[in-house]
Design an enzyme around this catalytic site. Sequence first.
Site, mmCIF file in Angstrom:
data_model
loop_
_atom_site.group_PDB
_atom_site.id
_atom_site.type_symbol
_atom_site.label_atom_id
_atom_site.label_comp_id
_atom_site.label_asym_id
_atom_site.label_seq_id
_atom_site.Cartn_x
_atom_site.Cartn_y
_atom_site.Cartn_z
ATOM 1 N N PRO A 2 -44.654 -44.117 -4.478
ATOM 2 C CA PRO A 2 -45.862 -43.800 -5.293
ATOM 3 C C PRO A 2 -45.062 -42.390 -6.257
ATOM 4 O O PRO A 2 -44.842 -41.589 -5.593
ATOM 5 C CB PRO A 2 -46.774 -43.206 -4.654
ATOM 6 C CG PRO A 2 -46.900 -43.958 -3.173
ATOM 7 C CD PRO A 2 -45.374 -44.017 -2.919
ATOM 8 N N GLU A 3 -44.913 -42.588 -7.396
ATOM 9 C CA GLU A 3 -44.319 -41.429 -8.300
ATOM 10 C C GLU A 3 -45.564 -41.144 -9.062
ATOM 11 O O GLU A 3 -46.783 -41.511 -8.876
ATOM 12 C CB GLU A 3 -43.197 -42.025 -9.119
ATOM 13 C CG GLU A 3 -41.990 -42.525 -8.019
ATOM 14 C CD GLU A 3 -40.702 -43.105 -8.793
ATOM 15 O OE1 GLU A 3 -40.620 -42.383 -9.883
ATOM 16 O OE2 GLU A 3 -40.320 -43.914 -8.388
ATOM 17 N N ARG A 125 -45.119 -45.820 7.257
ATOM 18 C CA ARG A 125 -44.052 -45.098 7.890
ATOM 19 C C ARG A 125 -44.451 -43.814 8.268
ATOM 20 O O ARG A 125 -43.387 -42.775 8.526
ATOM 21 C CB ARG A 125 -42.851 -45.124 6.773
ATOM 22 C CG ARG A 125 -42.156 -46.461 6.597
ATOM 23 C CD ARG A 125 -41.400 -46.547 5.479
ATOM 24 N NE ARG A 125 -40.289 -45.715 5.783
ATOM 25 C CZ ARG A 125 -39.125 -45.830 4.960
ATOM 26 N NH1 ARG A 125 -39.195 -46.513 3.825
ATOM 27 N NH2 ARG A 125 -38.049 -45.081 5.364
#
Length: 291
Positions: A2-3, A125
């Site tokens: 996600p940017e 993660r």
Amino acid sequence: MPELPEVETVKIGLGRLLPGRRVKAVDFDWPKSFPNAPADVERFLVDAEVVEVARRAKVLLIELSSKYSLVIHLKMTGQLVFRSAETSFGAGHPNASLVGDLPDKSTRVTITFEDGSKLFFNDQRKFGWMRLLPTAEVVNLDFFKKVGPEPLAADFNWRDMKQRLLRRKNTSVKAALLDQTVIAGVGNIYADEALWGAKIHPATLVHGLSDAKFHGLYDALVAVLRLSIEKGGSTDRNYVDAEGRRGSYLSFANVFRRQGQACPRCGTVIVKTRVAGRGTHLCPHCQRLKI
DNA sequence: CACTTGACCTGTCCGC
DNA sequence: TGCGGACAGGTCAAGT
């Protein structure tokens, strides 16, 4: 992953879904994903109402009526998925969520609202995090004190970008773009796309860029970020919007994950290499390295 | 100080 | 088929 465009898409979605809802209960298990003390969660999150959802750089801010805010960083695999009490889109429904029944094994935090709807923070993660902080203290976080300007801000122009990038004049332009203290919100996908758009090799040292290149890089970055927000972000492995749906930007990408394919501009085969420790995609013809 | 590399995690894919 | 290892990528800490 996600940017800026992905986080912006989640922000827009949550901004439509959350304000006005009152928190009834909070469940979390993985302490690193949500390190606040249970007593603080009880005092400042439970019974609080969502006032507003905002974004700065890649960070989401959920402002609460308790004068506290949830500060959330999705890092690579974080997701914020909202489910109303009656949500049950069957498979095949156009609005079907990509995410199955929740909570699942990657759910780190579940926020249940009084009306029975829920917000799930999933993170395969476990790099992402969510913190409850007094709203007034958010600006004092190290990250917020150091983070660079928003590239899409109305008063941000190519000369500002040149000046910011030159703070890292002896490093590669790709490393400088990824540095959040230089410019906010750019990650691996949009760095590669913007550099392709501006015909700049990612390993070019910042001090070697001409004004024309700085100007072109600014234009390319702004264009690619805007296009992606319009498309709901990238279609990538873990990224989904607030309702669990994919974005479609990646099908518009010119170089990212397109190694082996033809450059849309000149037809040369796109290669994948390593710059600034990151997988880097480029057209060896359009983006030549000149030292 | 400027810059680079490794750690944090889990899941997937590739080669043997 | 199983298994080890590389890789994915955002950020901070530690190293050069």
